[in-house]
Design a protein around this motif. Structure first.
Motif, PDB file in Angstrom:
ATOM      1  N   LYS A 241      -0.823 -13.759   8.284  1.00 25.72           N
ATOM      2  CA  LYS A 241       0.441 -13.074   8.565  1.00 25.72           C
ATOM      3  C   LYS A 241       0.227 -11.967   9.595  1.00 25.72           C
ATOM      4  N   ASP A 242       1.323 -11.542  10.203  1.00 28.01           N
ATOM      5  CA  ASP A 242       1.257 -10.435  11.157  1.00 28.01           C
ATOM      6  C   ASP A 242       1.287  -9.143  10.347  1.00 28.01           C
ATOM      7  N   ASN A 243       0.168  -8.462  10.301  1.00 26.37           N
ATOM      8  CA  ASN A 243       0.063  -7.295   9.414  1.00 26.37           C
ATOM      9  C   ASN A 243       0.810  -6.067   9.930  1.00 26.37           C
ATOM     10  N   HIS A 270      -2.170   0.901   4.383  1.00 24.67           N
ATOM     11  CA  HIS A 270      -2.740   0.101   3.289  1.00 24.67           C
ATOM     12  C   HIS A 270      -3.473  -1.163   3.752  1.00 24.67           C
ATOM     13  N   ASP A 271      -3.132  -1.649   4.942  1.00 18.37           N
ATOM     14  CA  ASP A 271      -3.838  -2.842   5.457  1.00 18.37           C
ATOM     15  C   ASP A 271      -4.605  -2.527   6.744  1.00 18.37           C
ATOM     16  N   ILE A 272      -4.863  -1.266   6.992  1.00 16.26           N
ATOM     17  CA  ILE A 272      -5.315  -0.829   8.319  1.00 16.26           C
ATOM     18  C   ILE A 272      -6.647  -1.456   8.746  1.00 16.26           C
ATOM     19  N   VAL A 321      -4.931   3.908  -0.379  1.00 16.74           N
ATOM     20  CA  VAL A 321      -5.309   2.765   0.456  1.00 16.74           C
ATOM     21  C   VAL A 321      -6.258   1.872  -0.351  1.00 16.74           C
ATOM     22  N   LEU A 322      -7.166   2.520  -1.030  1.00 14.58           N
ATOM     23  CA  LEU A 322      -8.128   1.784  -1.850  1.00 14.58           C
ATOM     24  C   LEU A 322      -7.418   1.036  -2.979  1.00 14.58           C
ATOM     25  N   LEU A 323      -6.469   1.686  -3.577  1.00 15.42           N
ATOM     26  CA  LEU A 323      -5.782   1.091  -4.731  1.00 15.42           C
ATOM     27  C   LEU A 323      -4.515   0.350  -4.343  1.00 15.42           C
ATOM     28  N   HIS A 324      -4.276   0.286  -3.044  1.00 19.37           N
ATOM     29  CA  HIS A 324      -3.143  -0.491  -2.579  1.00 19.37           C
ATOM     30  C   HIS A 324      -1.823  -0.070  -3.179  1.00 19.37           C
ATOM     31  N   MET A 325      -1.418   1.144  -2.921  1.00 19.46           N
ATOM     32  CA  MET A 325      -0.051   1.547  -3.205  1.00 19.46           C
ATOM     33  C   MET A 325       0.317   1.555  -4.673  1.00 19.46           C
ATOM     34  N   ARG A 326      -0.609   2.009  -5.473  1.00 17.49           N
ATOM     35  CA  ARG A 326      -0.315   2.035  -6.914  1.00 17.49           C
ATOM     36  C   ARG A 326       1.019   2.726  -7.258  1.00 17.49           C
ATOM     37  N   PRO A 327       1.391   3.864  -6.630  1.00 15.22           N
ATOM     38  CA  PRO A 327       2.664   4.485  -7.031  1.00 15.22           C
ATOM     39  C   PRO A 327       3.874   3.593  -6.791  1.00 15.22           C
ATOM     40  N   ILE A 328       3.807   2.691  -5.832  1.00 13.79           N
ATOM     41  CA  ILE A 328       4.924   1.751  -5.678  1.00 13.79           C
ATOM     42  C   ILE A 328       5.002   0.911  -6.935  1.00 13.79           C
ATOM     43  N   VAL A 329       3.850   0.517  -7.418  1.00 16.40           N
ATOM     44  CA  VAL A 329       3.811  -0.305  -8.619  1.00 16.40           C
ATOM     45  C   VAL A 329       4.411   0.475  -9.784  1.00 16.40           C
ATOM     46  N   LEU A 330       4.101   1.751  -9.849  1.00 16.00           N
ATOM     47  CA  LEU A 330       4.636   2.579 -10.935  1.00 16.00           C
ATOM     48  C   LEU A 330       6.153   2.694 -10.834  1.00 16.00           C
TER      49      LEU A 330
END
Ligand code: CTP
Length: 375
Positions: A241-243, A270-272, A321-330
């Motif tokens: 995909k186009d990141n 997050h995908d840098i 970045v390491l945890l990939h946006m955990r607060p979005i998940v929350l």
């Protein structure tokens, strides 16, 4: 008070710039710019004397004075004509007419003036068609944009910032002038650039601004790591995909959930590291193993280059970045499962370590911590 004084002294004086623009956009604004044909400093002192002597800050070199009155910040300046040296944002200033002053401004929508003299109080002076441009949602410059942007290249960032915040279009001529002048952004300090970039990040639809920055070539100069996310490669008929667009989608999706600047930076980054970790594996396809671990290491360098604060905010972004946006998940209960699965999938070789990190982060104690930080 200002109107009384300028009428009594028979001065030509106007409210100008962002405050007038925001009246027509029905947006509130607490910064008022007042321009006077004459001395801005004198007028500020007279106004202060009548307004109970609030503190006046005088900037002699610029011929401006600032006065704080209740929750307003009012800046007074004498109308002026400006010309510039090629290597500096500091103009050579001469006294001028109102129209000279309007012409030296960045965009037609920021060059509107309302008269303060009681003889024509409230009269709108709009020689460059700013109202038409507000109605047609157009950003364009009062004079040849090649001159406007060459004079002050920060205005290229401002054009894209206003287009993003207001959802306006930049006129073709103006946008082409940004393309032509993009290299001149080098004379602008990183602090000023990041200020505009952060306004784009904090807008209701940040993707608008990043797409414009990319299209005109500024992104490559100010944020090359992000530019590298753009594009799709195809091998054996398989594309990844186009990141660049993916990241912008994530960032736009985050807007309703959080207006925390650092969480938005986490989304941006997050995908840098994907361009660095990208591999094509026969039988499997494209993989980006451990990109989040590499990305975490890239965060301090990006923060340093862009003059973002190297403190606990940066550490937060690093962790996100390491945890990939955990607060979005929350924030978004319904996507919890797929986000966790995505986390594990992306972890690749380092799955054990990531599992540990995830477990640690999922505890309610950490949730509280994250929420406290975001508040
Ligand atoms: N201005 C300009 N060139 C710049 C910065 C400012 O011509 N590089 C002029 C514009 O007329 C602008 C006014 O100065 O409207 C005030 O600038 P500023 O306070 O920075 O911005 P606002 O337009 O008020 O917008 P905002 O408050 O959203 O930053």
């Amino acid at each position: 008070i200002i109107s009384e004084i300028v009428t009594k002294e028979n001065l030509e004086s106007y409210v100008i710039g962002g405050f007038v623009r925001d009246i027509f956009l029905n947006r509130g604004s607490k910064d008022i710019d007042v321009v006077v044909i004459g001395s801005g400093i004198d007028l500020a002192q007279k106004v202060a004397a009548k307004a109970g002597n609030p503190k006046v800050s005088i900037f002699k070199n610029f011929g401006t004075a600032m006065l704080k009155f209740k929750d307003l910040e009012i800046e007074f300046v004498g109308a002026r004509k400006e010309s510039y040296n090629r290597d500096s944002r500091k103009p050579i200033v001469e006294n001028g007419s109102l129209e000279d002053d309007q012409k030296r401004r960045d965009f037609t929508i920021n060059a509107l003036a309302l008269s303060l003299h009681k003889d024509n109080f409230g009269e709108l002076l709009d020689p460059f068609g700013g109202i038409d441009d507000l109605n047609s949602k157009i950003i364009k410059t009062p004079m040849d944009p090649m001159i406007t942007f060459s004079d002050d290249p920060l205005r290229m960032m401002r054009a894209i910032r206003f287009a993003t915040q207001l959802n306006f279009k930049i006129s073709d001529v103006t946008f082409n002038a940004i393309k032509e002048n993009k290299e001149r952004i080098h004379i602008i300090s990183k602090e000023r650039i990041i200020e505009e970039l952060n306004k784009i990040v904090m807008s209701a639809k940040p993707s608008i601004g990043f797409k414009l920055l990319e299209e005109c070539g500024l992104l490559k100069i100010i944020f090359p790591e992000f530019q590298r996310l753009k594009g799709r490669e195809t091998r054996n008929g398989i594309s990844h995909k186009d990141n660049f667009y993916h990241t912008l989608e994530v960032l736009d999706q985050l807007v309703p959930y959080s207006d925390n600047l650092w969480l938005r930076w986490s989304a941006l980054l997050h995908d840098i590291a994907k361009p660095n970790t990208k591999k094509f594996v026969k039988g499997i396809g494209w993989t980006f193993h451990a990109h989040n671990f590499v990305g975490e290491k890239m965060v301090p360098r990006i923060f340093k280059n862009m003059k973002l604060p190297l403190n606990e905010k940066m550490k937060f972004v690093q962790k996100m970045v390491l945890l990939h946006m955990r607060p979005i998940v929350l924030a978004q209960e319904e996507v919890t499962d797929s986000a966790v699965r995505r986390l594990l999938f992306d972890a690749g070789d380092d799955i054990d370590e990531l599992m540990k990190l995830c477990e640690a982060d999922i505890t309610s104690k950490n949730e509280e911590k994250v929420k406290r930080f975001l508040d």
